[in-house]
Structure formats: structure tokens, C-alpha cells
Design a protein around this motif. Structure first.
Motif, PDB file in Angstrom:
ATOM      1  N   GLY A 107      -0.388 -10.989  -3.520  1.00 35.78           N
ATOM      2  CA  GLY A 107      -1.589 -11.812  -3.667  1.00 35.78           C
ATOM      3  C   GLY A 107      -2.865 -11.005  -3.833  1.00 35.78           C
ATOM      4  N   LEU A 108      -2.787  -9.682  -3.614  1.00 32.92           N
ATOM      5  CA  LEU A 108      -3.968  -8.843  -3.791  1.00 32.92           C
ATOM      6  C   LEU A 108      -4.274  -8.649  -5.272  1.00 32.92           C
ATOM      7  CD1 LEU A 108      -3.484  -5.977  -1.165  1.00 32.92           C
ATOM      8  CD2 LEU A 108      -5.072  -7.905  -1.051  1.00 32.92           C
ATOM      9  N   LEU A 109      -5.544  -8.549  -5.593  1.00 32.02           N
ATOM     10  CA  LEU A 109      -5.955  -8.277  -6.964  1.00 32.02           C
ATOM     11  C   LEU A 109      -5.615  -6.838  -7.325  1.00 32.02           C
ATOM     12  CD1 LEU A 109      -9.480  -9.985  -7.081  1.00 32.02           C
ATOM     13  CD2 LEU A 109      -7.303 -10.886  -7.923  1.00 32.02           C
ATOM     14  N   PRO A 110      -5.442  -6.537  -8.611  1.00 29.25           N
ATOM     15  CA  PRO A 110      -5.122  -5.169  -9.029  1.00 29.25           C
ATOM     16  C   PRO A 110      -6.112  -4.142  -8.501  1.00 29.25           C
ATOM     17  CG  PRO A 110      -4.823  -6.674 -10.862  1.00 29.25           C
ATOM     18  CD  PRO A 110      -5.429  -7.479  -9.751  1.00 29.25           C
ATOM     19  N   ILE A 111      -7.395  -4.465  -8.553  1.00 27.15           N
ATOM     20  CA  ILE A 111      -8.413  -3.516  -8.101  1.00 27.15           C
ATOM     21  C   ILE A 111      -8.287  -3.237  -6.605  1.00 27.15           C
ATOM     22  CG2 ILE A 111     -10.189  -5.266  -7.620  1.00 27.15           C
ATOM     23  CD1 ILE A 111     -12.236  -3.282  -8.729  1.00 27.15           C
ATOM     24  N   ALA A 112      -7.823  -4.214  -5.832  1.00 29.97           N
ATOM     25  CA  ALA A 112      -7.650  -4.020  -4.391  1.00 29.97           C
ATOM     26  C   ALA A 112      -6.480  -3.085  -4.112  1.00 29.97           C
ATOM     27  CB  ALA A 112      -7.434  -5.366  -3.701  1.00 29.97           C
ATOM     28  N   VAL A 113      -5.380  -3.273  -4.831  1.00 30.84           N
ATOM     29  CA  VAL A 113      -4.203  -2.429  -4.626  1.00 30.84           C
ATOM     30  C   VAL A 113      -4.502  -0.980  -4.988  1.00 30.84           C
ATOM     31  CG1 VAL A 113      -1.829  -1.966  -5.367  1.00 30.84           C
ATOM     32  CG2 VAL A 113      -2.578  -4.327  -4.967  1.00 30.84           C
ATOM     33  N   ILE A 114      -5.049  -0.767  -6.181  1.00 30.67           N
ATOM     34  CA  ILE A 114      -5.314   0.603  -6.614  1.00 30.67           C
ATOM     35  C   ILE A 114      -6.436   1.228  -5.782  1.00 30.67           C
ATOM     36  CG2 ILE A 114      -7.021   0.098  -8.430  1.00 30.67           C
ATOM     37  CD1 ILE A 114      -5.531   2.158 -10.170  1.00 30.67           C
ATOM     38  N   GLY A 115      -7.363   0.409  -5.295  1.00 30.77           N
ATOM     39  CA  GLY A 115      -8.432   0.913  -4.435  1.00 30.77           C
ATOM     40  C   GLY A 115      -7.906   1.395  -3.102  1.00 30.77           C
ATOM     41  N   LEU A 116      -6.965   0.647  -2.516  1.00 28.30           N
ATOM     42  CA  LEU A 116      -6.378   1.051  -1.243  1.00 28.30           C
ATOM     43  C   LEU A 116      -5.567   2.345  -1.394  1.00 28.30           C
ATOM     44  CD1 LEU A 116      -5.208  -2.437   0.110  1.00 28.30           C
ATOM     45  CD2 LEU A 116      -7.036  -0.999   1.057  1.00 28.30           C
ATOM     46  N   LEU A 117      -4.853   2.452  -2.503  1.00 31.33           N
ATOM     47  CA  LEU A 117      -4.083   3.678  -2.745  1.00 31.33           C
ATOM     48  C   LEU A 117      -5.009   4.879  -2.940  1.00 31.33           C
ATOM     49  CD1 LEU A 117      -1.318   2.322  -5.145  1.00 31.33           C
ATOM     50  CD2 LEU A 117      -1.089   2.883  -2.724  1.00 31.33           C
ATOM     51  N   ALA A 118      -6.118   4.657  -3.632  1.00 24.34           N
ATOM     52  CA  ALA A 118      -7.088   5.734  -3.818  1.00 24.34           C
ATOM     53  C   ALA A 118      -7.694   6.158  -2.482  1.00 24.34           C
ATOM     54  CB  ALA A 118      -8.185   5.293  -4.783  1.00 24.34           C
ATOM     55  N   LEU A 119      -7.886   5.191  -1.588  1.00 19.77           N
ATOM     56  CA  LEU A 119      -8.423   5.502  -0.265  1.00 19.77           C
ATOM     57  C   LEU A 119      -7.449   6.372   0.528  1.00 19.77           C
ATOM     58  CD1 LEU A 119     -10.589   5.127   1.908  1.00 19.77           C
ATOM     59  CD2 LEU A 119      -9.418   3.006   2.593  1.00 19.77           C
ATOM     60  N   VAL A 120      -6.158   6.061   0.442  1.00 17.31           N
ATOM     61  CA  VAL A 120      -5.140   6.877   1.113  1.00 17.31           C
ATOM     62  C   VAL A 120      -5.188   8.311   0.580  1.00 17.31           C
ATOM     63  CG1 VAL A 120      -2.659   7.226   1.438  1.00 17.31           C
ATOM     64  CG2 VAL A 120      -3.629   4.922   1.607  1.00 17.31           C
ATOM     65  N   CYS A 121      -5.308   8.453  -0.736  1.00 16.97           N
ATOM     66  CA  CYS A 121      -5.375   9.785  -1.342  1.00 16.97           C
ATOM     67  C   CYS A 121      -6.646  10.520  -0.908  1.00 16.97           C
ATOM     68  CB  CYS A 121      -5.331   9.673  -2.866  1.00 16.97           C
ATOM     69  SG  CYS A 121      -3.761   9.056  -3.505  1.00 16.97           S
ATOM     70  N   LEU A 122      -7.742   9.778  -0.795  1.00 15.09           N
ATOM     71  CA  LEU A 122      -9.000  10.391  -0.358  1.00 15.09           C
ATOM     72  C   LEU A 122      -8.865  10.959   1.051  1.00 15.09           C
ATOM     73  CD1 LEU A 122     -12.024  10.990  -0.682  1.00 15.09           C
ATOM     74  CD2 LEU A 122     -12.488   8.657   0.142  1.00 15.09           C
ATOM     75  N   VAL A 123      -8.213  10.223   1.936  1.00 15.78           N
ATOM     76  CA  VAL A 123      -8.015  10.697   3.304  1.00 15.78           C
ATOM     77  C   VAL A 123      -7.217  12.003   3.296  1.00 15.78           C
ATOM     78  CG1 VAL A 123      -6.869  10.194   5.499  1.00 15.78           C
ATOM     79  CG2 VAL A 123      -8.179   8.405   4.335  1.00 15.78           C
ATOM     80  N   GLN A 124      -6.204  12.105   2.429  1.00 11.45           N
ATOM     81  CA  GLN A 124      -5.404  13.327   2.342  1.00 11.45           C
ATOM     82  C   GLN A 124      -6.246  14.509   1.868  1.00 11.45           C
ATOM     83  OE1 GLN A 124      -2.203  13.494   3.374  1.00 11.45           O
ATOM     84  NE2 GLN A 124      -2.312  11.332   3.931  1.00 11.45           N
ATOM     85  N   VAL A 125      -7.121  14.243   0.902  1.00  7.84           N
ATOM     86  CA  VAL A 125      -7.978  15.311   0.388  1.00  7.84           C
ATOM     87  C   VAL A 125      -8.953  15.783   1.464  1.00  7.84           C
ATOM     88  CG1 VAL A 125      -9.823  15.845  -1.251  1.00  7.84           C
ATOM     89  CG2 VAL A 125      -7.795  14.611  -2.026  1.00  7.84           C
TER      90      VAL A 125
END
Length: 393
Positions: free
Chosen positions: A357-375
Motif C-alpha cells: 500500500g506504500l507509494l513508490p516514493i515511500a518505498v525507495i525513500g525508506l531504502l535510501a534512508l537505510v543506505c544513508l545510515v550505513q554510509v
């Protein structure tokens, strides 16, 4: 011209301590695999299903192993003579034909795919036989490799004349023999370990090829539709995912596993390092396809389940493999890094499970946030570097 007529020579041993970089021929050879990876990504893009992903993996493995074969040979024996250049040219032709047959590679083109892979392996066998003829100290290793790879090539060649599914059974047998051959020769590898600076660079270059697919995915995903704010932000997040994977991988890349094989006689870490790159590059390539599918999706409608699982599963696979490499010390050893990488996996999978039910921008945004935390975590542990890193104690 006389320099190019010299027979193959051992490129490791006394020279091992010297810095060594990829040759222009190796970089030219990589261009064929840029096309092959692009074809593999195109296949997955057209069939985002579980069976489509397994088909993508089934074709990716022999493509990757073809590149590994020539890379490992060049690491030890490349002398840039005329013979090696001509044989590499034949391997490029076989790899290009392999890429052509990737489309419908598990159906109508499967026989052609098998023949092309077998031809590429046959050229590699010829290279090892040639090296063994001129380098007595390496003859046991080259003969062992030539024998194993020749049997595997024969399995692939025979498979072209068999009906499906028997054909795929012989593919599996051939790959098992291909993968097992270096494992059987571990004692011989201790005597002739790969070059510690050249091989990590070569693996980094292939990783760069699959990361390039993620960049292409962003460009294609945006260019094929009308621009709006949501598309622009989603594209930014897609680049962020690629940038995060690049940062974490290349900031921790080094030759530690090969040094251990040289100084301590431990081939295990080097073998784990090599084979674990397979799920890593598969994950990165599939992530690129997932990013493109997200950008092509209707931004005002919930992201389709198949696309959500593809991009989340691919990103999770990337962080899982990077965590394994950290924990086992086959890239920069760091327990804290390993914990962060592994912890990212259930978080990303939770997005896939509970993100319906999440919008595409929400899904890819959350994944980008996970990657940001790793960086951020990686940055907090050490100064960023684009050079091959040394192991942490």
C-alpha cells in the motif's frame, strides 16, 4: 614487436609486492560484460516474478564465471603478448555471443547460450595449456585447471544437443565442476596465490559495472516518463541507494584475503571473498532493475507487490553479503560494521513485508534512508578513501 612474441610468464612471485593495475586489454574485455549485464537486467525487467528472478540468477552465474575465469588467468599469467591478445579476442567474441543469446536464454536461445559458454571455456583451457607449456613451476596448477574446465565445457557443449530440462541438468553439472575445480586445487593455489593489488581492483571494476546498471536505471526510468516532483525525488533516492552501496563497498575493499593466502597459507578467506561476490553483484544488478521499475511505476498508486519485493529483496541481499564479508574479515574486518550491515537486512525485508500500500516514493525513500545510515556509520568508523584499504586490527 619482439616483446609481444614472448611466451606467457608468471605474473606473481617476485613481483607480488609491486603495485599492479588492470591493463588496457582487461578494461577493453570488460566492455563485453557491460553489454551482458545489461541484457541480463533487461530480461529481469521484462519478467519481475519469482521465476523471472531465478531465471535471471541462472543466466547471471555463467556470465559472471566467464569473467572470473579470464580474470584469474590474467592475474597470474598475462604477459600481453600476441598470443594472449588473440585468445582474449576469441573470449570476447564468445562472451558477446553469450550476451546475444541471453534473451530467451532459458528457452529458444538456450542451446546457443550453452555453445557460446562452452567455447569461451575452451579458449580458457587453451590459455592454461599454453601457460603450462612455458612455465614448469605452474604446470601442475594449469593442468588441473585445464582438465576441470575442459570437462565442464564438455558438459555445456553436450547440453546443447539435449532437450529441456535435461539441458539444464547438464548446465548445473558443468557449473558444479567449474566451481569445484579451484576448490580442489587449494593446495596448489597456496604455492601460486593471486596478486594482492590486481585482483581486488578487477573485482571492484566488475562491481562498478553492475553499479553502472543502477545509474542507467535511474536515467532510463526518468527519461521514459513525464517529469514531476515525485519522479525527481524518487530518482534522487535511487541514486542515493547506488551511492550508498558504492561507498560502503569501495571504502572497505582490499587485498587482505590474498595476503593471508600468501603469508599464512590460508586459502579459505580468499575463496570466501571470491565466491561471496557472486550474490553481491547479483543483488546490485537486481537493485538497479528494481529502481527502474519503481521510477516507471505510477507515483500516485501503491507500488506493485512484485516490484516492492524485487527492490527490497535485492537491497537486503547486498547488505547481507557485505555483512558476511565484514564479519569474516575478507574485506575490512570490523564487528561493528558487520552488525550494521546484518541489522539492515530485517529492516529492509520488513519494508517488503509490511509495505503493501506504500507509494513508490515511500518505498525507495525508506531504502535510501537505510543506505544513508550505513554510509554514516561507515564514515564514523574511518576516513573515507578511494584507495584499496588496509585491514583493521
Amino acid at each position: 614487436m619482439a616483446n609481444f612474441l614472448q611466451p606467457p610468464r608468471l605474473r606473481i612471485g617476485e613481483e607480488t609486492e609491486e603495485e599492479r593495475r588492470a591493463t588496457w586489454l582487461e578494461l577493453f574485455y570488460d566492455l563485453v560484460f557491460v553489454v551482458a549485464v545489461s541484457q541480463l537486467a533487461h530480461n529481469l525487467h521484462d519478467n519481475v516474478t519469482l521465476s523471472g528472478f531465478f531465471g535471471f540468477v541462472a543466466l547471471f552465474i555463467p556470465v559472471w564465471w566467464s569473467w572470473i575465469g579470464s580474470t584469474m588467468y590474467a592475474n597470474r599469467f598475462d604477459n600481453d603478448d600476441v598470443g594472449h591478445r588473440l585468445l582474449t579476442g576469441l573470449q570476447m567474441l564468445a562472451a558477446a555471443a553469450l550476451a546475444i543469446n541471453i534473451h530467451h536464454g532459458l528457452s529458444d536461445s538456450s542451446a546457443g547460450f550453452a555453445v557460446c559458454y562452452a567455447l569461451g571455456r575452451a579458449v580458457l583451457v587453451a590459455e592454461y595449456i599454453r601457460a603450462g607449456m612455458h612455465i614448469p613451476t605452474a604446470r601442475i596448477l594449469t593442468n588441473s585447471y585445464a582438465t576441470g574446465f575442459a570437462v565442464a565445457a564438455l558438459c555445456w557443449l553436450v547440453s546443447a544437443f539435449l532437450p529441456i530440462p535435461w539441458r539444464f541438468g547438464f548446465w548445473a553439472l558443468g557449473l558444479i565442476i567449474d566451481f569445484a575445480t579451484p576448490l580442489i586445487c587449494t593446495k596448489l593455489q597456496i604455492q601460486l596465490p593471486p596478486h594482492p593489488s590486481h585482483l581486488p581492483e578487477r573485482f571492484g571494476l566488475f562491481t562498478m559495472i553492475v553499479l553502472g546498471e543502477a545509474i542507467i536505471a535511474v536515467v532510463d526510468g526518468v527519461s521514459e516518463q513525464k517529469w514531476d516532483v515525485f519522479s525527481a525525488i524518487a530518482a534522487f533516492f535511487g541514486l542515493g541507494i547506488a551511492f550508498g552501496l558504492w561507498w560502503v563497498y569501495f571504502d572497505n575493499l582490499g587485498g587482505t584475503p590474498i595476503q593471508k593466502a600468501r603469508t599464512e597459507g590460508k586459502v579459505g578467506p580468499m575463496t570466501i571473498w571470491l565466491y561471496t561476490h557472486l550474490p553481491l553483484v547479483i543483488g546490485i544488478a537486481a537493485t538497479g532493475v528494481g529502481v527502474e521499475k519503481v521510477l516507471l511505476s505510477e507515483q500516485q498508486i501503491a507500488l506493485p507487490d512484485a516490484v516492492r519485493w524485487l527492490i527490497c529483496g535485492s537491497v537486503a541481499l547486498c547488505w547481507l553479503t557485505l555483512g558476511i564479508l565484514h564479519r569474516l574479515g575478507v574485506i575490512r574486518y570490523c564487528k561493528i560494521r558487520a552488525k550494521y550491515r546484518i541489522a539492515a537486512v530485517p529492516i529492509v525485508l520488513a519494508i517488503a513485508i509490511f509495505g503493501k500500500g506504500l507509494l513508490p516514493i515511500a518505498v525507495i525513500g525508506l531504502l535510501a534512508l537505510v543506505c544513508l545510515v550505513q554510509v554514516v556509520q561507515d564514515f564514523s568508523q574511518s576516513r573515507p578513501t578511494t584507495r584499496l584499504s588496509e585491514p583493521e586490527i
